[in-house]
Scaffold this motif. Sequence first.
Motif, mmCIF file in Angstrom:
data_model
loop_
_atom_site.group_PDB
_atom_site.id
_atom_site.type_symbol
_atom_site.label_atom_id
_atom_site.label_comp_id
_atom_site.label_asym_id
_atom_site.label_seq_id
_atom_site.Cartn_x
_atom_site.Cartn_y
_atom_site.Cartn_z
ATOM 1 N N LEU A 54 1.337 2.349 -8.108
ATOM 2 C CA LEU A 54 1.307 2.141 -6.658
ATOM 3 C C LEU A 54 -0.018 1.553 -6.196
ATOM 4 O O LEU A 54 -0.046 0.651 -5.346
ATOM 5 C CB LEU A 54 1.580 3.463 -5.944
ATOM 6 C CG LEU A 54 1.595 3.425 -4.410
ATOM 7 C CD1 LEU A 54 2.595 2.402 -3.900
ATOM 8 C CD2 LEU A 54 1.903 4.820 -3.854
ATOM 9 N N VAL A 55 -1.128 2.037 -6.744
ATOM 10 C CA VAL A 55 -2.438 1.508 -6.361
ATOM 11 C C VAL A 55 -2.526 0.022 -6.674
ATOM 12 O O VAL A 55 -2.998 -0.785 -5.861
ATOM 13 C CB VAL A 55 -3.565 2.276 -7.076
ATOM 14 C CG1 VAL A 55 -4.910 1.586 -6.860
ATOM 15 C CG2 VAL A 55 -3.633 3.715 -6.583
ATOM 16 N N ALA A 56 -2.070 -0.367 -7.872
ATOM 17 C CA ALA A 56 -2.136 -1.769 -8.278
ATOM 18 C C ALA A 56 -1.284 -2.654 -7.371
ATOM 19 O O ALA A 56 -1.699 -3.757 -6.985
ATOM 20 C CB ALA A 56 -1.682 -1.913 -9.730
ATOM 21 N N VAL A 57 -0.104 -2.183 -7.012
ATOM 22 C CA VAL A 57 0.794 -2.989 -6.159
ATOM 23 C C VAL A 57 0.189 -3.169 -4.771
ATOM 24 O O VAL A 57 0.207 -4.271 -4.218
ATOM 25 C CB VAL A 57 2.182 -2.319 -6.061
ATOM 26 C CG1 VAL A 57 3.050 -3.037 -5.023
ATOM 27 C CG2 VAL A 57 2.871 -2.341 -7.417
ATOM 28 N N VAL A 58 -0.342 -2.094 -4.201
ATOM 29 C CA VAL A 58 -0.955 -2.194 -2.866
ATOM 30 C C VAL A 58 -2.114 -3.178 -2.885
ATOM 31 O O VAL A 58 -2.235 -4.049 -2.008
ATOM 32 C CB VAL A 58 -1.421 -0.814 -2.373
ATOM 33 C CG1 VAL A 58 -2.262 -0.957 -1.105
ATOM 34 C CG2 VAL A 58 -0.228 0.092 -2.107
ATOM 35 N N ARG A 59 -2.975 -3.061 -3.887
ATOM 36 C CA ARG A 59 -4.137 -3.947 -3.961
ATOM 37 C C ARG A 59 -3.741 -5.401 -4.193
ATOM 38 O O ARG A 59 -4.456 -6.315 -3.787
ATOM 39 C CB ARG A 59 -5.074 -3.480 -5.064
ATOM 40 C CG ARG A 59 -5.744 -2.163 -4.743
ATOM 41 C CD ARG A 59 -6.722 -1.720 -5.823
ATOM 42 N NE ARG A 59 -7.385 -0.471 -5.441
ATOM 43 C CZ ARG A 59 -8.292 0.143 -6.180
ATOM 44 N NH1 ARG A 59 -8.646 -0.352 -7.352
ATOM 45 N NH2 ARG A 59 -8.845 1.275 -5.750
ATOM 46 N N GLY A 60 -2.610 -5.607 -4.845
ATOM 47 C CA GLY A 60 -2.170 -6.961 -5.110
ATOM 48 C C GLY A 60 -1.353 -7.579 -3.988
ATOM 49 O O GLY A 60 -0.993 -8.757 -4.055
ATOM 50 N N ASP A 61 -1.055 -6.782 -2.954
ATOM 51 C CA ASP A 61 -0.267 -7.271 -1.829
ATOM 52 C C ASP A 61 -1.194 -7.482 -0.631
ATOM 53 O O ASP A 61 -1.717 -6.510 -0.078
ATOM 54 C CB ASP A 61 0.826 -6.259 -1.481
ATOM 55 C CG ASP A 61 1.814 -6.780 -0.449
ATOM 56 O OD1 ASP A 61 1.367 -7.323 0.586
ATOM 57 O OD2 ASP A 61 3.026 -6.636 -0.663
ATOM 58 N N PRO A 62 -1.405 -8.719 -0.193
ATOM 59 C CA PRO A 62 -2.351 -8.968 0.900
ATOM 60 C C PRO A 62 -1.955 -8.314 2.213
ATOM 61 O O PRO A 62 -2.819 -8.069 3.061
ATOM 62 C CB PRO A 62 -2.353 -10.498 1.013
ATOM 63 C CG PRO A 62 -1.072 -10.943 0.384
ATOM 64 C CD PRO A 62 -0.778 -9.954 -0.688
ATOM 65 N N VAL A 63 -0.678 -8.017 2.385
ATOM 66 C CA VAL A 63 -0.225 -7.363 3.620
ATOM 67 C C VAL A 63 -0.474 -5.857 3.549
ATOM 68 O O VAL A 63 -1.081 -5.262 4.443
ATOM 69 C CB VAL A 63 1.262 -7.653 3.881
ATOM 70 C CG1 VAL A 63 1.738 -6.898 5.126
ATOM 71 C CG2 VAL A 63 1.493 -9.153 4.060
ATOM 72 N N LEU A 64 -0.019 -5.220 2.467
ATOM 73 C CA LEU A 64 -0.194 -3.769 2.331
ATOM 74 C C LEU A 64 -1.667 -3.386 2.262
ATOM 75 O O LEU A 64 -2.075 -2.345 2.794
ATOM 76 C CB LEU A 64 0.535 -3.267 1.078
ATOM 77 C CG LEU A 64 2.057 -3.350 1.086
ATOM 78 C CD1 LEU A 64 2.621 -2.846 -0.237
ATOM 79 C CD2 LEU A 64 2.640 -2.548 2.248
ATOM 80 N N ALA A 65 -2.479 -4.219 1.619
ATOM 81 C CA ALA A 65 -3.906 -3.900 1.475
ATOM 82 C C ALA A 65 -4.632 -3.894 2.808
ATOM 83 O O ALA A 65 -5.735 -3.335 2.915
ATOM 84 C CB ALA A 65 -4.562 -4.906 0.528
ATOM 85 N N GLN A 66 -4.022 -4.475 3.839
ATOM 86 C CA GLN A 66 -4.647 -4.492 5.162
ATOM 87 C C GLN A 66 -4.442 -3.177 5.915
ATOM 88 O O GLN A 66 -5.177 -2.871 6.852
ATOM 89 C CB GLN A 66 -4.065 -5.638 6.003
ATOM 90 C CG GLN A 66 -4.410 -7.024 5.485
ATOM 91 C CD GLN A 66 -5.901 -7.277 5.525
ATOM 92 O OE1 GLN A 66 -6.563 -6.988 6.518
ATOM 93 N NE2 GLN A 66 -6.444 -7.833 4.453
ATOM 94 N N THR A 67 -3.448 -2.391 5.485
ATOM 95 C CA THR A 67 -3.121 -1.172 6.228
ATOM 96 C C THR A 67 -3.156 0.097 5.378
ATOM 97 O O THR A 67 -3.138 1.198 5.927
ATOM 98 C CB THR A 67 -1.718 -1.285 6.862
ATOM 99 O OG1 THR A 67 -0.764 -1.598 5.836
ATOM 100 C CG2 THR A 67 -1.693 -2.382 7.919
ATOM 101 N N ILE A 68 -3.192 -0.038 4.050
ATOM 102 C CA ILE A 68 -3.197 1.128 3.165
ATOM 103 C C ILE A 68 -4.496 1.149 2.363
ATOM 104 O O ILE A 68 -4.841 0.178 1.693
ATOM 105 C CB ILE A 68 -2.000 1.101 2.183
ATOM 106 C CG1 ILE A 68 -0.680 1.106 2.943
ATOM 107 C CG2 ILE A 68 -2.064 2.304 1.240
ATOM 108 C CD1 ILE A 68 0.553 1.033 2.047
#
Length: 311
Positions: A252-266
Amino acid sequence: MINFRYHVVSLTAVFLALAIGLVVGTAALNGPVADSLKETVNSLRKDNQQMRQSVNSLQKELDMEEDFAAEMAQIILPGKLTGKRVMVLSLPTGREHTEGVLKMLQTAGASVAGRVDIQDKFVNPDNNTSLMELAVTAARPTAPASALPGNGNGVETSSALLASVLLDRPQGTPPVTDADRRAVLAAYVNAGYLTSEEKVTGPAEAVVVVSGQPYVDKDSAKKDESVVKIAEQFDRTGAIVVGGNGSTGGNLVAVVRGDPVLAQTISTVDNANTVQGQLVTSLALVQQLTEKRTGQYGVGDNATLVPRLPQ
């Protein structure tokens, strides 16, 4: 004429010569070879002892660093989350370090609104239809099914329902009643999809999702995708920090960091399986609630060690 007796004598002579050669060769080399082997064994023994001492020393250093982080937490955290209502959502892969994350939140003064443990059954792709049906039947007047996603994804739909009863509703939206909240949670607990270690006392304004390594079984891709769906739905409702173990392999950490949208809010912490990471998880939540900022923390690539908080 060569007879059978000649062959026997010849073969006997050959084997006798081989035996004499082995005896002579062994006697000649026994001293140097034995000494060389003994020297090699002694050298390996010394190397092994040095490596064992090095491992013991590193383990002692690690233990001391953990102790240091635990003591620093008592200095840094108190009062940082006083009055903040926090929900702890534990995923199956993060169960082992959930208690440590929870203790740090309590040290920071957070009011823990509850701890909910998602079970493996929740992310099992075989249960997609059952989860869809349960979301519809578990919905209540103040948490209606009409507000849920209608895309046929059971994990996403059920996660949206749980987020709506576990976190604050948006301004202007009627709050979920305590009776409806209890009814929704009871439906999922009774069906074996989750358990509630800490009694849910009310809605929270933020959630800490405790995760771990990615799945490795035959359904790993679908299960990892379901874990992301859970985080996405809670992200839509309130402030969220993901405390994980590692930042590679599609967790989950890797996916969030690799997603420019999710990384803005999580916000993510990739070493929440350690005392240091559990401390940083609380600080990341402080940053989310006080500054409305996210960050990626830990020891992974492109992560910083700790959030920079205002004095």
